[in-house]
Design a protein around this motif. Structure first.
Motif, PDB file in Angstrom:
ATOM      1  N   ASP A   1       0.800  -1.223   0.000  1.00 34.99           N
ATOM      2  CA  ASP A   1       0.000   0.000   0.000  1.00 34.99           C
ATOM      3  C   ASP A   1       0.837   1.280   0.000  1.00 34.99           C
ATOM      4  OD1 ASP A   1       0.842  -0.294   2.624  1.00 34.99           O
ATOM      5  OD2 ASP A   1      -1.064   0.308   3.505  1.00 34.99           O
ATOM      6  N   VAL A   2       2.139   1.180   0.211  1.00 32.13           N
ATOM      7  CA  VAL A   2       3.048   2.316   0.072  1.00 32.13           C
ATOM      8  C   VAL A   2       4.389   1.767  -0.406  1.00 32.13           C
ATOM      9  CG1 VAL A   2       4.298   4.188   1.240  1.00 32.13           C
ATOM     10  CG2 VAL A   2       1.955   3.658   1.937  1.00 32.13           C
ATOM     11  N   MET A   3       5.025   2.438  -1.380  1.00 27.56           N
ATOM     12  CA  MET A   3       6.393   2.081  -1.767  1.00 27.56           C
ATOM     13  C   MET A   3       7.113   3.342  -2.225  1.00 27.56           C
ATOM     14  SD  MET A   3       7.890  -1.045  -4.035  1.00 27.56           S
ATOM     15  CE  MET A   3       9.645  -1.450  -3.869  1.00 27.56           C
ATOM     16  N   THR A   4       8.176   3.693  -1.517  1.00 30.72           N
ATOM     17  CA  THR A   4       8.944   4.886  -1.834  1.00 30.72           C
ATOM     18  C   THR A   4      10.382   4.520  -2.156  1.00 30.72           C
ATOM     19  OG1 THR A   4       9.537   5.332   0.466  1.00 30.72           O
ATOM     20  CG2 THR A   4       7.514   6.333  -0.340  1.00 30.72           C
ATOM     21  N   LEU A   5      10.920   5.192  -3.158  1.00 26.25           N
ATOM     22  CA  LEU A   5      12.303   4.984  -3.577  1.00 26.25           C
ATOM     23  C   LEU A   5      12.992   6.335  -3.670  1.00 26.25           C
ATOM     24  CD1 LEU A   5      11.740   2.454  -6.527  1.00 26.25           C
ATOM     25  CD2 LEU A   5      12.224   1.905  -4.135  1.00 26.25           C
ATOM     26  N   ASP A   6      14.188   6.434  -3.107  1.00 23.80           N
ATOM     27  CA  ASP A   6      15.005   7.640  -3.249  1.00 23.80           C
ATOM     28  C   ASP A   6      15.929   7.449  -4.446  1.00 23.80           C
ATOM     29  OD1 ASP A   6      13.956   8.981  -1.095  1.00 23.80           O
ATOM     30  OD2 ASP A   6      15.451   8.240   0.323  1.00 23.80           O
ATOM     31  N   PHE A   7      15.733   8.269  -5.459  1.00 21.46           N
ATOM     32  CA  PHE A   7      16.556   8.176  -6.661  1.00 21.46           C
ATOM     33  C   PHE A   7      17.819   9.004  -6.500  1.00 21.46           C
ATOM     34  CE2 PHE A   7      12.408   7.101  -8.543  1.00 21.46           C
ATOM     35  CZ  PHE A   7      12.762   5.945  -9.218  1.00 21.46           C
ATOM     36  N   VAL A   8      18.966   8.341  -6.636  1.00 23.44           N
ATOM     37  CA  VAL A   8      20.250   9.029  -6.644  1.00 23.44           C
ATOM     38  C   VAL A   8      20.554   9.533  -8.045  1.00 23.44           C
ATOM     39  CG1 VAL A   8      22.723   8.792  -6.216  1.00 23.44           C
ATOM     40  CG2 VAL A   8      21.077   7.613  -4.735  1.00 23.44           C
ATOM     41  N   SER A   9      20.304   8.705  -9.051  1.00 21.80           N
ATOM     42  CA  SER A   9      20.543   9.110 -10.437  1.00 21.80           C
ATOM     43  C   SER A   9      19.785   8.198 -11.382  1.00 21.80           C
ATOM     44  CB  SER A   9      22.034   9.076 -10.774  1.00 21.80           C
ATOM     45  OG  SER A   9      22.526   7.744 -10.700  1.00 21.80           O
ATOM     46  N   ILE A  10      19.487   8.730 -12.564  1.00 22.09           N
ATOM     47  CA  ILE A  10      18.931   7.958 -13.671  1.00 22.09           C
ATOM     48  C   ILE A  10      19.688   8.393 -14.917  1.00 22.09           C
ATOM     49  CG2 ILE A  10      16.893   7.377 -15.031  1.00 22.09           C
ATOM     50  CD1 ILE A  10      15.164   8.157 -12.648  1.00 22.09           C
ATOM     51  N   THR A  11      20.352   7.460 -15.556  1.00 25.80           N
ATOM     52  CA  THR A  11      21.163   7.808 -16.726  1.00 25.80           C
ATOM     53  C   THR A  11      20.788   6.939 -17.923  1.00 25.80           C
ATOM     54  OG1 THR A  11      22.927   6.269 -16.110  1.00 25.80           O
ATOM     55  CG2 THR A  11      23.117   8.535 -15.306  1.00 25.80           C
ATOM     56  N   LEU A  12      20.986   7.501 -19.100  1.00 22.31           N
ATOM     57  CA  LEU A  12      20.832   6.782 -20.362  1.00 22.31           C
ATOM     58  C   LEU A  12      22.199   6.624 -21.008  1.00 22.31           C
ATOM     59  CD1 LEU A  12      17.736   8.531 -22.022  1.00 22.31           C
ATOM     60  CD2 LEU A  12      17.811   6.212 -21.114  1.00 22.31           C
ATOM     61  N   THR A  13      22.436   5.466 -21.656  1.00 22.22           N
ATOM     62  CA  THR A  13      23.676   5.235 -22.390  1.00 22.22           C
ATOM     63  C   THR A  13      23.338   4.976 -23.843  1.00 22.22           C
ATOM     64  OG1 THR A  13      24.748   4.314 -20.428  1.00 22.22           O
ATOM     65  CG2 THR A  13      25.753   3.835 -22.555  1.00 22.22           C
ATOM     66  N   SER A  14      24.005   5.710 -24.733  1.00 24.32           N
ATOM     67  CA  SER A  14      23.713   5.610 -26.160  1.00 24.32           C
ATOM     68  C   SER A  14      24.427   4.421 -26.787  1.00 24.32           C
ATOM     69  CB  SER A  14      24.126   6.902 -26.864  1.00 24.32           C
ATOM     70  OG  SER A  14      25.540   6.981 -26.922  1.00 24.32           O
ATOM     71  N   GLN A  15      24.102   4.152 -28.040  1.00 27.61           N
ATOM     72  CA  GLN A  15      24.718   3.035 -28.758  1.00 27.61           C
ATOM     73  C   GLN A  15      26.217   3.244 -28.953  1.00 27.61           C
ATOM     74  OE1 GLN A  15      22.591   2.849 -32.456  1.00 27.61           O
ATOM     75  NE2 GLN A  15      22.969   4.998 -32.963  1.00 27.61           N
TER      76      GLN A  15
END
Length: 510
Positions: A64-78
């Protein structure tokens, strides 16, 4: 390590703790906050695309509750180049995003084809309700948390490469809740034998269009007005999720901030509870439905205010868990909220909230109440444990029971249930689906409490009413024996649960 905190009316809260973080109080999990300044930014850089990141989830009601602390979100190209999507660290509560979305970040990134992504998560937690008994007046909340999430516990799947091109685009980051939280027992918590648990955040990340439910029409956004410009028809809203903090493995203290949304209105914007934008003031809680604009701002299609008095105002939003009509008081497990009483407006911490003199409302997102083939009533006599509600109060402090926090408003909000269809009929202009709810769903779980004074006839059955305005996002026509998620307002009609439906999604396995 496990710590236990006694709570009122026989209620107890258990916190299983990993990686060296000790829970010593009832408020053992981090504040429900999400982040990333999503104010307007102009595109135009050569070879760069303006990208809005929207968080959402798919869940089946066990958590009924779920929390996440995001440190980073990155994308990597081809070609191996990496770019970051987050301008700052942020915390997201995902259960209130089940089936919908919330903008959490905006970034200008190079136009390219991206083939992989990495998400780094700091503190993380999930909560569920279990240990219910039909013989004693008790309820157990289980809150499981990691002090810092190991990187190898986090996975991100790209269904196909993400081609970033053009002036602007949307990305959908969805948390698969059932794959992200697990515990080692039949129930989410057993007092005699606290289960082992894992938090393994599993995401999908993909390009999205304005035709998808999580990005095209954002429903149920909630926040606090930071500023308003009536002459410009615009306002700035800070998410109802809250700032949080944690200690990184290197010993440094990290902070995670909520997002700020730049919002515009139009002549078509519907105002609920106020006459128009000129009635908005700083510090006022708002509930919104909105859609994205090309510059990353949000166009509000509906703005609702259920308590216009901002003096010492607190709001809690969550599922009602106890109804005592004789007192009368209610309990609430908060997903989101604001003010000094946030997360304290419940029986365990503060003697509960008294709705004796409260004003009862139904969300303005529900517009067809008069056409329903049943009396859609929401008042002090029809409250039911399991309904998603917003409550407000102007109390100055929290005091132990039997002092109850006086509630100013109680508002019924749309919610999602995940269940199996057992029958399909019709009534007038409505298609009627009979649902069988899983035993762990909150309506049947909470109905077992003998402390309840609102009794449901069959808490594992719900009737769904869907007219032609309902939006369907299912892969195939609805059929008996199949599981779906239904979004709408749930009413207690003399002991029978009935939902006025707004949206239908494919279900998550029970």
């Amino acid at each position: 390590m496990l710590s236990e905190v006694s709570r009122g009316l026989g209620r107890s809260l258990q916190c299983a703790v990993a990686l060296g973080i000790v829970c010593g109080t009832a408020l053992c999990f981090t504040g429900c906050a999400s982040g990333g300044n999503t104010s307007s930014t102009q595109s135009g850089q050569s070879g760069a695309t303006f990208v809005a990141l929207v968080a959402g989830s798919d869940a089946n009601d066990q958590v009924d509750v779920m929390t996440l602390d995001f440190v980073s979100i990155t994308l990597t190209s081809q070609s191996g180049a990496s770019v970051t999507l987050l301008p700052q660290q942020e915390n997201v509560e995902f259960i209130h995003l089940n089936g919908t979305g919330e903008p959490i970040a905006i970034a200008m990134i190079p136009s390219d084809t991206y083939t992989s992504a990495t998400v780094t998560v700091g503190p993380a937690n999930f909560a569920c309700i279990g240990g219910l008994s039909n013989s004693i007046e008790t309820r157990t909340d289980a809150v499981y948390l990691y002090g810092w999430t190991p990187q190898d516990h986090v996975s991100v799947t790209l269904p196909k490469p993400i081609v970033v091109t053009g002036n602007s685009m949307l990305l959908s980051l969805r948390l698969l809740v059932s794959q992200s939280a697990s515990w080692g027992s039949a129930n989410c918590f057993t007092a005699a034998q606290p289960p082992s648990f894992t938090i393994t955040p599993a995401f999908t990340l993909q390009a999205a269009s304005t035709a998808t439910p999580e990005t095209g029409a954002l429903v149920g956004l909630r926040g606090i007005v930071s500023s308003v410009s009536p002459s410009q028809g615009s306002l700035v809203v800070t998410s109802d999720d809250r700032s949080s903090g944690g200690t990184a493995p290197d010993g440094s203290t990290q902070t995670f901030a909520p997002p700020t949304w730049s919002v515009v209105t139009s002549s078509a914007t519907v105002f609920d509870g106020i006459p128009g934008i000129s009635a908005l003031t700083s510090g006022m809680p708002v509930h919104m439905d909105a859609s994205f604009q090309a510059d990353g701002s949000l166009l509000a299609t509906r703005v609702a205010v259920y308590d216009t008095n901002t003096s010492d105002l607190s709001e809690d939003i969550g599922q009602n868990t106890v109804v005592l009509s004789s007192n009368p008081i209610l309990d609430l497990d908060a997903m989101e909220g604001s003010g000094i009483l946030y997360e304290d407006m419940n029986i365990g911490d503060a003697g509960g909230g008294s709705f004796n003199n409260a004003q009862f409302n139904v969300s303005g997102a529900i517009s067809n109440l008069q056409q329903l083939p049943f009396p859609a009533k929401f008042d002090a006599t029809s409250l039911a444990a399991g309904q998603l509600i917003s409550v407000t109060s102007h109390a100055l402090s929290v005091q132990p029971a039997p002092v109850y926090i006086p509630l100013s408003t109680v508002t019924l909000l749309p919610q999602i249930v995940d269940a199996t269809v057992t029958a399909i009929t019709s009534s007038g202009n409505f298609q009627v689906y009979t649902l069988s709810l899983a035993s762990y769903e909150l309506f049947p779980q909470l109905a077992n409490q003998t402390i309840q004074t609102t009794v449901l006839t069959d808490p594992q059955t719900m009737m769904i009413y869907a007219d032609k305005s309902v939006q369907s996002f299912t892969q195939s026509p609805i059929a008996v024996g199949t599981t779906y998620r239904f979004y709408g307002a749930v009413f207690n009609d003399s002991g029978t649960l009935r939902m006025d439906c707004l949206r239908i999604y494919d279900g998550v396995p029970l």
